[in-house]
Enzyme design. Structure first.
Site, PDB file in Angstrom:
ATOM      1  N   LYS B 172       0.752  -1.076  -0.023  1.00 14.95           N
ATOM      2  CA  LYS B 172       0.070  -0.090  -0.068  1.00 14.95           C
ATOM      3  C   LYS B 172       0.974   1.113   0.083  1.00 14.95           C
ATOM      4  CE  LYS B 172      -2.083  -1.281   3.751  1.00 14.95           C
ATOM      5  NZ  LYS B 172      -1.427  -2.538   3.886  1.00 14.95           N
ATOM      6  N   ASP B 190      -0.917   4.384   6.157  1.00 10.38           N
ATOM      7  CA  ASP B 190      -0.827   3.563   7.310  1.00 10.38           C
ATOM      8  C   ASP B 190      -2.117   3.790   8.578  1.00 10.38           C
ATOM      9  OD1 ASP B 190       0.799   1.393   7.206  1.00 10.38           O
ATOM     10  OD2 ASP B 190       2.484   2.460   7.954  1.00 10.38           O
ATOM     11  N   ARG B 256     -15.108  -8.386 -14.739  1.00 10.64           N
ATOM     12  CA  ARG B 256     -14.680  -8.161 -15.887  1.00 10.64           C
ATOM     13  C   ARG B 256     -15.071  -7.149 -16.719  1.00 10.64           C
ATOM     14  NH1 ARG B 256     -11.788 -12.925 -16.775  1.00 10.64           N
ATOM     15  NH2 ARG B 256     -11.133 -11.925 -18.592  1.00 10.64           N
TER      16      ARG B 256
END
Lengths: 87, 341
Positions: B172, B190, B256
């Site tokens: 991240k 964080d 998708r």
């Protein structure tokens, strides 16, 4: 899921170096490990998270562990807090 | 990850903390300064005590801040002195946190005395009632806002607040850093504090201690603001998209077409949600930019998945109308005559 309350025994509190040590311990485990204080909960595998708590001497934190290896993880985390970060 | 969040809310604040807050943009002067400001406000809503003054206290929400506008003041002034005291006494017998007079209204000294006797502070503001209520309601909404802390990275990408969540160590912070390098702005890493505003908006901020520090595995702590300058950061941003990063799992079905965008509720606020598998050779940063741009397009009325689906439908319809289908000599791919390049 296990919850446990730990107390900061070190005079300087949970400062940068012990925070780094704690993160090294928690990162070994697969379980999600959280530390909370005053309702705010942070990821115990994140150094910034742990430091955000700015936990001073004698303050109490709640450890929450969730996962397959939560029991062993708790033992190591407790040992760490019990030692007063003396390692 | 974002389920069962521990939330924090204040359930009461003192009148003093409201009045003395530098964030309250409402000029107020206490009419009876001798009265202490220790009563609690327990509700973000405001109340205009019109019917209560007229004598009906059945549904009187006395625990709210009471706002006296033209109606209340003119009504009290229209009464004879004795009736006026009685009307006012009907409401001050309740535990009212405070009274606010709008439009710089003057209050009968007798009534001020009654309020003081009951320990109710009275404030006066030059603002008109609507403006007073709007400003005060906005302020109280923030004071009573629900808050929570999440473990994530939060970046403003092309003006859209994207929060990356996922297991510790999935990358991240690296994505946040990469986005900053490409000119986007870091809100926090964080530890993200989310504050709910007006029931349907979440505002993300960092904490005072951490601000724009991030941890990069193997390097340690880095201060993004010092390193990349003020254009690489911002202090708060509305959260609009949650991107959950996970190791690619062959058993998970990933979206998708994008025809059915997923949502996730965080503190009861619905947000766009994308589950993104991490694969070798996949540039998450570029995908994050595309996510933001696609979100913007959708916001402005262009839904790529929808447009494509409509195109396909039209083509199928045209073909079935022609009945003969491909036998008409038509080719699936257009062929450019006389183009030998």
């Amino acid at each position: 899921m296990i919850e446990y309350i730990v107390k900061i025994k070190n005079r300087e509190g949970l400062h940068t170096r012990p925070a780094a040590m704690l993160v090294k311990i928690t990162s070994k485990f697969k379980s999600d490990i959280f530390l909370s204080r005053g309702g705010f909960s942070v990821n115990a595998k994140s150094i910034i998270g742990v430091m955000t708590l700015a936990a001073e001497h004698n303050s109490e934190l709640t450890v929450r562990l969730e996962g397959d290896d939560e029991a062993i993880a708790l033992i190591e985390v407790l040992e760490f807090f019990e030692s007063g970060f003396a390692a | 990850m974002l389920a069962n969040l521990q939330t924090i809310t204040q359930d009461r604040i003192t009148v003093a903390s409201v009045i003395n807050s530098p964030l309250l943009r409402l000029p107020l002067r206490q009419v009876n300064p001798a009265v202490a400001l220790e009563r609690y406000i327990t509700d973000k809503s405001l109340h205009r005590p019109q019917l209560a003054l007229a004598g009906y206290v059945g549904l009187f929400t006395y625990h709210r801040v009471q706002v006296f506008g033209n109606t209340e003041v003119n009504y009290l002034n229209s009464l004879a002195a004795k009736k006026r005291r009685e009307a006012f006494r009907t409401i001050v017998q309740f535990e009212i946190p405070c009274i606010i007079l709008t439009n710089n209204h003057k209050f009968d000294p007798e009534l001020i005395q009654i309020a003081s006797d009951h320990g109710i502070p009275i404030f006066v503001t030059p603002y008109e009632t609507t403006r007073t209520m709007y400003v005060l309601a906005e302020f109280l909404d923030t004071q009573f806002a629900e808050q929570t802390v999440v473990h994530a990275s939060f970046v403003d990408v092309y003006g859209i607040g994207i929060m990356f969540t996922g297991k510790s160590g999935i990358g991240k912070s690296e994505i946040a850093l990469d986005l900053v390098e490409r000119g986007h702005r870091l809100v926090a890493d964080d530890v993200i504090l989310l504050t709910k505003k007006r029931d349907d908006v979440l505002i993300g901020t960092g904490t005072k201690l951490v601000e724009h520090f991030i941890e990069v595995r193997g390097l340690g702590l880095i201060d993004v603001r010092q390193m990349f300058g003020v254009r690489a950061i911002r202090f708060q941003k509305r959260l609009e998209i949650v991107v959950e990063l996970e190791q690619w799992d062959p058993n998970t079905q990933y979206n998708r077409t994008g025809l059915d965008p997923e949502n996730i509720e965080v503190l009861g606020v619905p947000l766009a949600y994308i589950k993104l598998p991490i694969l070798p050779g996949k540039n998450i940063t570029v995908i994050a930019e595309v996510i933001a741009l696609n979100y913007l397009l959708r916001l402005y009325g262009y839904d790529a998945a929808q447009v494509f689906a409509e195109r396909l439908d039209a083509e199928i319809k045209r073909k079935s109308a022609a009945a003969a289908g491909l036998s008409s000599g038509e080719r699936m791919f257009p062929h450019f005559h006389n183009d030998f390049e």
